[in-house]
Design a protein around this motif. Structure first.
Motif, PDB file in Angstrom:
ATOM      1  N   TRP A   9     -50.007   1.774  32.746  1.00 30.53           N
ATOM      2  CA  TRP A   9     -49.421   2.493  31.618  1.00 30.53           C
ATOM      3  C   TRP A   9     -49.590   1.722  30.314  1.00 30.53           C
ATOM      4  CZ3 TRP A   9     -46.592   0.007  35.356  1.00 30.53           C
ATOM      5  CH2 TRP A   9     -45.652  -0.940  34.954  1.00 30.53           C
ATOM      6  N   SER A  10     -49.587   2.488  29.248  1.00 31.32           N
ATOM      7  CA  SER A  10     -49.576   1.969  27.885  1.00 31.32           C
ATOM      8  C   SER A  10     -48.438   2.671  27.163  1.00 31.32           C
ATOM      9  CB  SER A  10     -50.919   2.270  27.193  1.00 31.32           C
ATOM     10  OG  SER A  10     -51.052   3.668  26.952  1.00 31.32           O
ATOM     11  N   LYS A  11     -48.411   2.551  25.848  1.00 32.35           N
ATOM     12  CA  LYS A  11     -47.389   3.256  25.077  1.00 32.35           C
ATOM     13  C   LYS A  11     -47.610   4.757  25.095  1.00 32.35           C
ATOM     14  CE  LYS A  11     -46.615  -0.544  21.800  1.00 32.35           C
ATOM     15  NZ  LYS A  11     -46.639  -0.954  20.368  1.00 32.35           N
ATOM     16  N   ARG A  12     -48.835   5.191  25.459  1.00 28.30           N
ATOM     17  CA  ARG A  12     -49.192   6.611  25.361  1.00 28.30           C
ATOM     18  C   ARG A  12     -49.049   7.384  26.661  1.00 28.30           C
ATOM     19  NH1 ARG A  12     -51.144   2.557  22.338  1.00 28.30           N
ATOM     20  NH2 ARG A  12     -52.869   2.388  23.786  1.00 28.30           N
ATOM     21  N   GLY A  13     -49.052   6.708  27.807  1.00 27.82           N
ATOM     22  CA  GLY A  13     -49.008   7.457  29.047  1.00 27.82           C
ATOM     23  C   GLY A  13     -49.147   6.566  30.268  1.00 27.82           C
ATOM     24  N   SER A  17     -45.697  18.047  39.954  1.00 24.19           N
ATOM     25  CA  SER A  17     -44.292  17.891  40.326  1.00 24.19           C
ATOM     26  C   SER A  17     -43.456  17.342  39.181  1.00 24.19           C
ATOM     27  CB  SER A  17     -44.177  16.958  41.537  1.00 24.19           C
ATOM     28  OG  SER A  17     -44.498  15.617  41.179  1.00 24.19           O
ATOM     29  N   GLY A  18     -44.123  16.910  38.099  1.00 25.06           N
ATOM     30  CA  GLY A  18     -43.397  16.436  36.926  1.00 25.06           C
ATOM     31  C   GLY A  18     -42.927  15.001  37.008  1.00 25.06           C
ATOM     32  N   ARG A  19     -43.449  14.205  37.916  1.00 24.97           N
ATOM     33  CA  ARG A  19     -43.050  12.803  38.011  1.00 24.97           C
ATOM     34  C   ARG A  19     -43.306  12.082  36.694  1.00 24.97           C
ATOM     35  NH1 ARG A  19     -45.922   9.290  41.729  1.00 24.97           N
ATOM     36  NH2 ARG A  19     -47.674  10.728  41.446  1.00 24.97           N
ATOM     37  N   VAL A  20     -42.354  11.294  36.270  1.00 24.97           N
ATOM     38  CA  VAL A  20     -42.456  10.573  35.005  1.00 24.97           C
ATOM     39  C   VAL A  20     -42.721   9.098  35.293  1.00 24.97           C
ATOM     40  CG1 VAL A  20     -41.223   9.864  32.915  1.00 24.97           C
ATOM     41  CG2 VAL A  20     -40.969  12.190  33.791  1.00 24.97           C
ATOM     42  N   GLY A  21     -43.655   8.514  34.557  1.00 30.05           N
ATOM     43  CA  GLY A  21     -44.010   7.117  34.755  1.00 30.05           C
ATOM     44  C   GLY A  21     -43.275   6.188  33.821  1.00 30.05           C
ATOM     45  N   PRO A  22     -43.572   4.886  33.904  1.00 28.32           N
ATOM     46  CA  PRO A  22     -42.880   3.888  33.071  1.00 28.32           C
ATOM     47  C   PRO A  22     -43.030   4.112  31.571  1.00 28.32           C
ATOM     48  CG  PRO A  22     -44.078   2.825  34.865  1.00 28.32           C
ATOM     49  CD  PRO A  22     -44.491   4.255  34.870  1.00 28.32           C
ATOM     50  N   VAL A  50     -52.421  -2.790  28.418  1.00 28.33           N
ATOM     51  CA  VAL A  50     -51.708  -2.028  29.435  1.00 28.33           C
ATOM     52  C   VAL A  50     -50.947  -2.953  30.380  1.00 28.33           C
ATOM     53  CG1 VAL A  50     -53.405  -0.147  29.397  1.00 28.33           C
ATOM     54  CG2 VAL A  50     -53.679  -2.025  31.033  1.00 28.33           C
ATOM     55  N   GLN A  51     -50.091  -2.341  31.141  1.00 25.33           N
ATOM     56  CA  GLN A  51     -49.393  -2.996  32.252  1.00 25.33           C
ATOM     57  C   GLN A  51     -49.765  -2.283  33.532  1.00 25.33           C
ATOM     58  OE1 GLN A  51     -48.348  -5.427  33.964  1.00 25.33           O
ATOM     59  NE2 GLN A  51     -46.523  -5.995  32.731  1.00 25.33           N
ATOM     60  N   ILE A  52     -49.648  -2.978  34.668  1.00 20.56           N
ATOM     61  CA  ILE A  52     -50.022  -2.401  35.955  1.00 20.56           C
ATOM     62  C   ILE A  52     -49.003  -2.843  37.006  1.00 20.56           C
ATOM     63  CG2 ILE A  52     -51.582  -4.341  36.435  1.00 20.56           C
ATOM     64  CD1 ILE A  52     -53.377  -2.368  37.971  1.00 20.56           C
ATOM     65  N   ALA A  53     -48.663  -1.944  37.906  1.00 22.37           N
ATOM     66  CA  ALA A  53     -47.708  -2.251  38.982  1.00 22.37           C
ATOM     67  C   ALA A  53     -47.980  -1.324  40.158  1.00 22.37           C
ATOM     68  CB  ALA A  53     -46.263  -2.077  38.493  1.00 22.37           C
ATOM     69  N   SER A  54     -47.443  -1.662  41.305  1.00 21.07           N
ATOM     70  CA  SER A  54     -47.608  -0.819  42.486  1.00 21.07           C
ATOM     71  C   SER A  54     -46.969   0.542  42.248  1.00 21.07           C
ATOM     72  CB  SER A  54     -46.963  -1.476  43.703  1.00 21.07           C
ATOM     73  OG  SER A  54     -47.629  -2.684  44.028  1.00 21.07           O
ATOM     74  N   ALA A  55     -47.639   1.564  42.739  1.00 20.31           N
ATOM     75  CA  ALA A  55     -47.112   2.928  42.576  1.00 20.31           C
ATOM     76  C   ALA A  55     -45.914   3.134  43.499  1.00 20.31           C
ATOM     77  CB  ALA A  55     -48.203   3.931  42.898  1.00 20.31           C
TER      78      ALA A  55
END
Length: 779
Positions: A702-706, A736-741, A774-779
């Motif tokens: 994720w970034s600031k945009r998505g 399903s509309g899941r929202v990320g960080p 960006v940042q990255i993490a386990s889903a």
């Protein structure tokens, strides 16, 4: 191409000719070409005209007749032009298909018959390098032809990757392979954050570099060449004779020459010529640049990630090379500092003083071979203003106030005359750039969802792309395999030029129509059918344009000669010509044949155009790196390696690249290619270990945009601290509309532009889509 009972059964590669390289060799299809059957019969083919019934972007449509579709497009075109302005209508460029005589000129004709439309300049591939190269004094693809590598002893590729981008048997990747095979003495150095297929053991050295820092590397090399006295001893005479801006004296002379000329155009530049802003002082950290300090290899190493020792080694190899051939790939230009990054890399060639000699290039992409095909005129456009291709979101939101000074608008009366119209209609023709290929896909989707802003969107395509879901009217195009056409080899196929007289393998599927026929329907509804067709149907246009192509002097080398009729040409299909001349960049200029196309008539290290615009244009002081310098200069930018504001929360640099499985976003919907080329983010093993990732782990980035979700590919083929992701995957917000960080719905399609920033570059107003934190993490 083989078909039976109107159904394509298989696709074969070119197997004609003797296949001897340099003697009109076989074209051979790339992986994408071999998948055309699957692409033609893809489940998401658009089969009938449709109109939107839900919210924009939901992808809810109902079928309509061609009569209703044509009537709606015609009436909306006329309404918007009348109610607003013809400047409120935009034809968005795209790369989904390159046709021959028709292409999008069919739509140009109906738009111009309606009074015109807003023009665009630039493109997603080369926006910044085109402007940077022109400001320096040449074209961005006017480097020495790859055949001239036979005379070279050193090759340096900065972000140069033809083997993955242009991989067919007539492509630049094949030319590159043949060129290096023919020269055993050639030393090859590749500089790239990613170990690409253009290397794969062909290189002598790979130096992984941090994204966006190519200019810093170039400056560290330049420091070695200048501070050692090598330039003074070996290339100073060349720089004095053919360039301006290397040192203070050259600018003093230029200013005096312009002042004494009496030429109003030259006199206009005089206030912007500052002899203190010269390249040598900048590199050495002298004069007005003393506060910046010298651009030493030690300084450069801290920025670019290549060691001081290796930077000195590269510099030494360039200085000791008899004929260094340097290419700066287009990936370097798609950064927030792309214009000056390209110019900084070009400097390495000019500092040698050997440009124009056999085996030497000017740093630009290599020249290509091509045969010409005549095309149908798009007619004259009464609208003279143009915007950058990249700024159409701004034109929707505030087109009425956009100016040359703030937004790079062209064609207005002066720097402060506003465009005067908001964008109300968009025609996206085989263009997934509306959503998928533009920066900040979530941001542009939000703008387009509001149909009170841009009121009418027409998408003409073959497939239900992410951009197609934002259409008000969908027009189903015919695919290549359903088309009769005359096409050339496009702009980057390689050294061998060719023409293809296409013969439809099958009839148009479902209710699909060619662009020519659908635009004829629209023109008829506008009352302009006669002016549109000029009394000819599609076959009539093909016959006329084929005859113009056949007699075109540019095709005199076609082997064999083109037949007398288009029908005869279709029986043979392919006509090819290989020009074996080892053309050298700027050879004619260096040998005294005229000037280059800059205000000074010389190669401009100090760009007069950049100096003027840097002084006259307005920039955003809150955006790091948003300025234009007159000389090639490394610019620390927003979300670059040195951006402390984002490095803590977003520690990884994310770069995009072109994969063999897509042409931009085209072919993404072909399962064969998704199997052949994995859509996964590349990550260095050291970084993956720290994060606890294993091969194939599902991750969120994720970034600031998505936020996007996809697998990780753990590989030493990418630099530490860098993530690499193939561009062009289709934007797919989770149903399903899941929202990320990031606070946005997760894009399960893995589109890199869900993460990229919409921030036009300073000079070209182009796209900076390789500059991302960006940042990255386990889903």
């Amino acid at each position: 191409m083989f078909s039976s009972d109107g159904i394509i059964t298989r696709v074969e590669a070119d197997n004609e000719t003797t296949d001897e390289y340099g003697v009109n060799h076989q074209i051979r299809a790339c992986a994408r070409g071999r998948s055309l059957r699957q692409r033609t019969y893809a489940p998401d083919r658009l089969k009938t005209p449709m109109k939107r019934v839900g919210k924009r972007g939901e992808g809810k449509f109902v079928p309509i007749s061609w009569d209703e579709a044509a009537s709606t497009v015609a009436s909306e075109l006329q309404r918007i032009a009348s109610e607003y302005s013809n400047k409120s209508i935009l034809k968005l460029y795209g790369t989904g298909a390159y046709y021959g005589f028709s292409s999008s000129n069919c739509f140009n004709r109906i738009l111009n018959l309606n009074g015109g439309f807003l023009n665009i300049y630039g493109n997603y591939s080369w926006a910044q390098q085109n402007e940077a190269a022109a400001a320096t004094g040449f074209g961005s693809t006017s480097g020495s032809i790859l055949l001239s590598l036979k005379d070279s002893d050193l090759f340096i590729g900065l972000g140069y990757n033809p083997s993955e981008m242009r991989q067919s048997g007539s492509g630049e990747g094949y030319d590159f392979l043949q060129a290096i095979k023919a020269n055993d003495a050639l030393e090859i150095i590749m500089i790239d954050p990613r170990y690409t297929d253009s290397m794969a053991g062909k290189e002598d050295n790979w130096f992984p570099i941090r994204p966006g820092t190519d200019a810093a590397l170039a400056e560290g090399i330049a420091y070695e060449m200048i501070s050692s006295g090598w330039v003074d001893s070996n290339s100073k005479n060349f720089l004095d004779k053919f360039c301006v801006g290397y040192d203070k004296d050259s600018l003093i002379k230029l200013k005096a020459e312009f002042q004494a000329s009496g030429d109003p155009k030259k006199l206009a530049y005089v206030p912007y010529i500052n002899p203190d802003d010269n390249y040598k002082d900048y590199i050495l950290g002298e004069g007005t640049f003393s506060t910046k300090g010298p651009r030493t290899p030690s300084w450069a190493a801290k920025v670019c990630g290549i060691s001081e020792t290796n930077i000195k080694k590269i510099a030494s190899k360039i200085m000791n090379a008899r004929a260094p051939f340097i290419i700066t790939g287009a990936g370097v230009n798609r950064h927030a500092n792309g214009e000056q990054a390209m110019r900084s890399c070009y400097m390495l060639s000019f500092l040698t003083g050997k440009v124009g000699q056999p085996g030497v290039s000017n740093g630009a992409l290599p020249s290509q071979g091509s045969l010409s095909n005549s095309g149908m005129s798009g007619l004259s456009n009464p609208v003279k203003e143009s915007i950058s291709f990249f700024t159409f979101p701004d034109a929707i939101e505030r087109g009425h106030e956009m100016t040359a000074r703030k937004d790079g608008i062209r064609g207005t009366a002066d720097l402060d005359t506003p465009l005067g119209a908001d964008l109300k209609a968009i025609f996206a023709l085989n263009s997934n750039a509306l959503i998928n290929q533009h920066s900040d896909s979530n941001g542009i989707a939000k703008i387009l969802e509001d149909d009170t802003k841009c009121e009418f969107i027409v998408v003409c395509d073959c497939w239900m792309t992410p951009s197609a879901k934002f259409a008000d009217i969908l027009l189903p195009d015919t695919s290549w395999l359903e088309s009769n056409d005359l096409v050339n080899d496009s702009y980057a196929s390689g050294i061998m030029g060719y023409l293809v007289a296409m013969k439809a393998a099958i009839d148009p599927l479902w209710e699909c129509k060619s662009m020519y026929d659908m635009c004829a329907l629209i023109a008829d509804k506008m009352g302009k059918l006669g002016e549109y067709t000029e009394g000819k149907d599609e076959a009539g246009w093909l016959a006329e344009l084929y005859e113009k192509t056949r007699t075109n002097s540019n095709n005199a080398n076609a082997i064999p000669p083109l037949p007398s009729t288009y029908e005869e040409a279709q029986k043979q299909g392919v006509f090819r010509a290989f020009d074996g001349k080892a053309t050298v960049a700027l050879e004619s200029y260096i040998n005294g044949a005229g000037k280059v196309n800059t205000p000074s008539g010389k190669i401009e290290i100090f760009s007069l155009q950049m100096a003027q615009k840097g002084a006259e244009w307005e920039f955003n002081d809150e955006v790091k790196g948003d300025y234009i310098s007159s000389i090639p200069m490394y610019q620390a930018t927003w979300e670059g390696y040195e951006d402390d504001e984002t490095s803590e929360d977003y520690p990884f640099q994310l770069m995009g690249y072109h994969t063999k499985g897509r042409t931009h976003s085209s072919y993404h919907n072909v399962p064969w290619l998704r199997e052949a080329v994995e859509d996964a983010v590349w990550m260095n093993p050291g970084d993956a270990y720290k994060k606890g990732f294993t091969q194939g782990s599902k991750v969120l980035i994720w970034s600031k945009r998505g936020t996007i979700e996809l697998p990780v590919r753990v590989t030493p083929r990418v630099a530490p601290g860098v993530l690499a992701l193939g561009q062009g995957a289709w934007y797919t917000p989770d149903p399903s509309g899941r929202v990320g960080p990031s606070g946005h719905i997760i894009d399960i399609g893995g589109c890199i532009n869900t993460l990229t920033r919409y921030q036009p570059s300073p000079f070209a107003k182009g796209n900076p889509q390789h500059t991302n934190r960006v940042q990255i993490a386990s889903a």
